[in-house]
Scaffold this active site. Sequence first.
Site, PDB file in Angstrom:
ATOM      1  N   HIS A 186      -5.744   3.061   1.358  1.00 15.15           N
ATOM      2  CA  HIS A 186      -4.952   4.229   1.768  1.00 15.15           C
ATOM      3  C   HIS A 186      -5.570   4.978   2.958  1.00 15.15           C
ATOM      4  CE1 HIS A 186      -2.970   3.199  -1.855  1.00 15.15           C
ATOM      5  NE2 HIS A 186      -3.678   3.926  -2.689  1.00 15.15           N
ATOM      6  N   ASP A 194       0.909  -1.147   0.000  1.00 12.91           N
ATOM      7  CA  ASP A 194       0.000   0.000   0.000  1.00 12.91           C
ATOM      8  C   ASP A 194       0.942   1.188   0.000  1.00 12.91           C
ATOM      9  OD1 ASP A 194      -1.400   2.306   0.881  1.00 12.91           O
ATOM     10  OD2 ASP A 194      -2.991   1.018   1.639  1.00 12.91           O
ATOM     11  N   HIS A 195       1.026   1.890  -1.115  1.00 13.63           N
ATOM     12  CA  HIS A 195       2.134   2.854  -1.215  1.00 13.63           C
ATOM     13  C   HIS A 195       1.994   4.004  -0.210  1.00 13.63           C
ATOM     14  CE1 HIS A 195      -0.533   5.226  -3.820  1.00 13.63           C
ATOM     15  NE2 HIS A 195       0.274   6.234  -3.640  1.00 13.63           N
TER      16      HIS A 195
END
Length: 477
Positions: free
Chosen positions: A237, A174-175
């Site tokens: 996010h 999950d950046h």
Amino acid sequence: QKLNNFDMVIFGATGDLAMRKLLPCLYQAHAAGLLHPKGRILCVSRSQMDTAQFLAKVQSDSKIHVKKNFTDALWQNFIQRIEYLTVDVTQPAHFEDLSQAVKARTETDNVIIYLSTAPKFFAPACENLAKVGLNADNVRIVLEKPLGTDLYSSQQINTDVAKYFKENQVYRIDHYLGKESLQNLLPLRFGNVFFEQVWNKDFIQSVQITIAEQLGVEERGEFYDITGALRDMVQNHIMQMLCFVAMEQPKSLNADDVRDEKLKVVAALKPMTSADVDKNVIRAQYTQTAEQKGYLQEHNVPTDSKTETYVAIRAELDTPRWVGVPFYLRTGKRLASRTAEIVLNFKAQDNGLFGANANRLVISLQPDETIVAKLFVKQVGSGLDVQPAEMVLDMGKVSDERRAEAYELLLREVIDGRLNLFNRRDELEKAWEWVMPILDNWANSSVKPYGYIASSWGPKEAQDLLARDGNAWLEDQ
Ligand code: BG6
């Protein structure tokens, strides 16, 4: 500082993510002198080509995404790490070649397999990797989002992967976890005396979490229309931002201790009934203006689509720290600005001297990385009347060190085998569990999403959602 030696195999290497992010971020780590000199990158995809042809593609499609620290010499040096091999994930025979290629030149037992492919290829890829032994304990597997489209498909993917890889070999990306201002919430909260004592329902009136984007869906209409903002941004996010702001102090900074605490946050989210969804969730689409297309006019979007490009949710956490505090979560495309931020609105304190003054803390992840405290200070001149003022901490000025992009930081963590910034299976599935009633409600509803004017702050109904509690979004405060 240097990272471990590594062999990284990137599946889906001709794809957008590899070209735009993975290779440019590996280049940055290389340019900064962080990559082990022998570390190499084996790029694979279905396309028939050789290394020279692949490098020509990298030259035309990936180099342009290196926006900083570029020199020809460094670039030439970097691409020597790259080799290409044709691998069709559904062809077991191709994995023999892959295993040969990994073994042939390898001087490390630190093997990373990055699956930057559509999730439907995860299961066959894992099975075929296992057949050639590329699932041994020294192998880590990186899974790119989206990890499923609902709870069931996500469980299915995780179960398929778990047949061949142990949980501590799996790095789910999950950046947002690669964003340092999000990570910074741990030291900010638990490494200072200022905040923790007031970080609870007794002092905090409400919390807002926003990820706003200015761009529309661009050329991704086909993907976006079957995805929508809830799956694309909230389940992952926004949920990570919520976890960091709401979690209890972890026992240690070990990956599992931190992930245990994050899991507890997601598990404490009050489940929603369908009636709750009607009341507490706003979905909307951007509409056409003279200058900009509406969502329904975008390429590859059906004109009667009900997919949301905006969602706002009033959520609550059932924990002693947070009971009764509304958490307002929102995200959307084509909003007024590009922002990712967490806002803590403190309760107004009135001790009879200076009026009822409510402090506020705004933690911004982007565009700038700042922490801004709204305080009340003495007005200039006679007397002791107060006025609001801002105390600003600009994280960009805290250090002269180069600040790496999220993907680079995450790739570095994978290379060194630290799981802290990756999602564990249970966290991810809990997050899906919580969003499922929203997805189900929408799937069964004939009600159309609300509209909002492109480049505005979203639909009026999202303002009403807060007004009901006597609150307002940050831009209206
Ligand atoms: C991705 C979504 O995960 O995150 C995109 O698929 C979105 O739709 C992007 O644009 C936003 O990331 P960032 O880092 O630019 O906020």
